[in-house]
Design an enzyme around this catalytic site. Structure first.
Site, PDB file in Angstrom:
ATOM      1  N   LYS A 117     -33.488  61.031  17.494  1.00 35.42           N
ATOM      2  CA  LYS A 117     -34.505  60.332  18.287  1.00 35.42           C
ATOM      3  C   LYS A 117     -35.836  60.225  17.562  1.00 35.42           C
ATOM      4  CE  LYS A 117     -33.163  60.776  23.107  1.00 35.42           C
ATOM      5  NZ  LYS A 117     -33.726  61.085  24.438  1.00 35.42           N
ATOM      6  N   LYS A 200     -20.461  54.022  22.496  1.00 32.06           N
ATOM      7  CA  LYS A 200     -20.565  54.500  23.879  1.00 32.06           C
ATOM      8  C   LYS A 200     -21.170  53.401  24.766  1.00 32.06           C
ATOM      9  CE  LYS A 200     -22.446  58.616  26.060  1.00 32.06           C
ATOM     10  NZ  LYS A 200     -23.083  59.905  25.923  1.00 32.06           N
ATOM     11  N   LYS A 203     -26.920  51.907  28.544  1.00 31.22           N
ATOM     12  CA  LYS A 203     -27.859  51.049  29.265  1.00 31.22           C
ATOM     13  C   LYS A 203     -28.795  50.330  28.302  1.00 31.22           C
ATOM     14  CE  LYS A 203     -31.261  54.600  29.620  1.00 31.22           C
ATOM     15  NZ  LYS A 203     -31.016  56.013  29.817  1.00 31.22           N
TER      16      LYS A 203
END
Ligand code: TRP
Length: 338
Positions: A117, A200, A203
């Protein structure tokens, strides 16, 4: 080891957009654990974790209420489980500070989620993003939770949670925090993108066709399944035949999870079928299971005051467990007035 009440804790970030992946990979299991009655179940909207990266304030508010509506629509019953948002229970942040002083820089630096991240520009990442796993350990340990259902990607954070519990117990010569057990989801509940079976379902994928949102209506759900990427072969009759066929495997796994059976059983029924026959069957099943969830979510979202009331009540119940654990922690650490 002291005896700890069997208690499940898990959290989902209110960062917008619930998908079929959240439902099958997390919420559905949370409901099963709630209904089994073997554990006390505590489920949290982790808004303090969400803000480790920028969140628009109005969007955060909406996403938190929508996540609460999603939990309830999926079957979490606030009279059976404790359902609340993290920032309403200050003990999470308070225990996290203690854990910031227990965890070592080196431990945090090894976290793959931090590395992913923060990316190349880690000097510009928030300090909160670096400390994220210590807050997660506090979420779990402030309830003395014994079991934590999470995805495979959270396993390292749970190992760190155990390391923090062990170091705290050692440093202070106590047997206070439990060594929590991860309950990792099986591969069958890992829902992949409908456009690319190796990624995966997310969203944040730019293509809305890659995912089923829990807010999608019946027509949209059916259309996304009809258009899902597949290969030209018929379905095999054994799971081995899904090797190297990630899209086929994903649709079979989704079918199995929605119908609460195994991929083996799905292939026993549908082996030999073409996708032109299997997809409509899957679409019917998905609409049958998911449309009621989206309808219930929209109904709940029309009454935000009711959602806020449920969350406030959940926070009060959460605090009843968390406050004495924090008080005892402060005493162990030697804080005056604890
Ligand atoms: N890090 C978890 C995720 O991104 C969310 C989370 C925060 C969590 N605190 C938790 C999960 C405590 C389980 C237990 O999925």
């Amino acid at each position: 080891m002291a005896a700890f009440t069997p208690r499940v804790f898990s959290g989902i970030q209110p960062s917008g957009g619930l998908t079929l992946g959240n439902y099958l990979g997390a919420m559905k299991r949370f409901v099963t654990m709630q209904d089994e009655g073997k554990f006390e179940t505590v489920y949290c909207m982790v808004d303090l974790h969400a803000i480790t990266v920028w969140q628009d304030p109005a969007a955060l508010t909406r996403a938190t209420r929508e996540l609460c509506a999603g939990f309830i629509a999926a079957g979490i019953d606030p009279s059976k489980s404790i359902l609340f948002n993290q920032s309403q229970v200050a003990e999470h942040a308070q225990l996290a500070w203690i854990f910031n002083c227990v965890a070592r820089m080196g431990w945090m630096q090894r976290m793959t989620q931090w590395k992913d991240k923060a990316g190349k520009n880690s000097q510009n990442a928030s300090l909160g993003l670096f400390a994220y796993p210590a807050l997660m350990a506090a979420d779990i340990l402030v309830y003395h939770a014994t079991h934590v259902p999470v995805g495979e990607d959270q396993k390292q954070h749970l190992e760190l949670t155990r390391d923090i519990a062990i170091k705290f117990n050692n440093d202070f010569g106590v047997d206070f925090f439990p060594e929590t057990e991860p309950v990792i989801e099986g591969a069958a509940t890992r829902v992949m993108s409908l456009r690319d079976g190796s990624k995966k379902m997310s969203k944040s994928d730019p293509s809305d066709m890659s995912r089923i949102n829990l807010t999608d209506d019946a027509d949209t759900i059916a259309q996304k399944i009809r258009k899902a990427r597949t290969d030209p072969e018929a379905l095999p009759s054994e799971v081995d035949g899904l090797d190297e066929r990630p899209e086929a495997r994903n649709l079979v796994n989704i079918y199995a999870a929605l119908s609460e059976t195994t991929p083996e059983a799905v292939l026993a029924d549908h082996g030999g079928s073409q996708f032109s026959a299997f997809k409509p069957a899957l679409a019917d099943l998905a609409v049958d299971k998911l449309a009621p969830i989206s309808t219930e979510m929209s109904r709940l979202m029309e009454d935000p005051a009711e959602i806020d009331r449920i969350l406030a009540q959940g926070a009060a119940q959460a605090r009843e467990i968390a406050a004495p654990v924090l008080k005892k922690t402060y005493e162990i650490v030697g804080m005056v007035g604890a």
